[in-house]
Design a protein around this motif. Structure first.
Motif: not given
Ligand code: DC
Length: 216
Positions: A37, A106, A177, A184
């Motif tokens: 985020r 990432r 979401r 992905r």
């Molecule tokens: O858990 P969250 O809603 O705060 O996460 C927000 C976004 O971040 C979620 O839609 C996908 C991404 N995310 C991710 O890809 N890998 C993670 N380990 C944590 C979150």
């Protein structure tokens, strides 16, 4: 150091549960979603087009992300500023779901997350913790709940805070979401082969925490 990985879709209650499990065990709680985020927030603020690979790579290379604990609560610093208070909006969550599918984003977080588990006993929650970040975690939990139940919880949370909420829109956002996070190419959300599935649809918070502790 010991680690517990908790993965699952948006709104399954991961952060609530992970915080409680961490407290019981005296581990630190690592919220990886907040890190995604923070990047999303910065990308929006600086107007970066996430489809422009070079612009995105350059932007990520410039970001200085630091994780600190203040009164035991995780804070995310972006270029020296504590951005934690701005991260929990639906808009930032949806944006994070999009930008987190990109390789430079990432790559910017993987080492930070892994290093935290080298230095501390952690309960880490996210989407790819058991499958990718900490494949050797001692305990892996895949925490889920039906889309209806997750939307219900989110709706209640917002209305209790006195905020406007539209149930159908919340549910549609959750489903969208899930789709994006699960489909992905890089590190998609999925249950690790050695993860325990916990469906919290009909469970109380206490029941979920107790169930997880039995697997630790
Ligand atoms: O858990 P969250 O809603 O705060 O996460 C927000 C976004 O971040 C979620 O839609 C996908 C991404 N995310 C991710 O890809 N890998 C993670 N380990 C944590 C979150």
């Amino acid at each position: 150091m010991a680690s517990i990985a908790i993965d699952g879709p948006a709104g399954a209650g991961k952060s609530t549960i992970a915080k409680l499990v961490a407290k019981k065990l005296d581990y630190i709680y690592v919220d990886t979603g907040a890190m995604y985020r923070a990047i999303a927030y910065e990308l929006v603020k600086t107007g970066v087009d996430i489809e422009d690979e070079k612009a995105l790579t350059d932007a990520c290379a410039k970001m200085k992300i630091e994780i600190k604990y203040e009164d035991g609560v995780q804070q995310v610093y972006m270029n020296g500023e504590n951005v934690t208070p701005y991260l929990r909006t639906e808009e930032t969550g949806n944006m994070a779901s999009k930008s987190s599918a990109k390789a430079p984003v990432r790559a910017a977080l993987l080492d930070i997350q892994r290093n935290m588990a080298v230095e501390h006993n952690v309960v880490m929650d996210g989407r790819d913790i058991g499958t990718n970040v900490l494949p050797n975690a001692e305990t892996k939990i895949y925490l889920t709940a039906s889309a209806d139940e997750r939307a219900n919880r989110r709706y209640k949370e917002l209305t209790e805070k006195g905020e406007a909420a539209d149930y159908e829109k919340i549910k549609a956002d959750i489903i969208e979401r899930d789709e994006r996070d699960m489909n992905r190419d890089i590190a998609p959300l999925k249950q690790a082969e050695d993860a325990v599935l916990v469906d919290s649809s009909d469970m109380t918070i206490d029941e979920v925490v107790t169930e997880i502790l039995t697997h630790v």
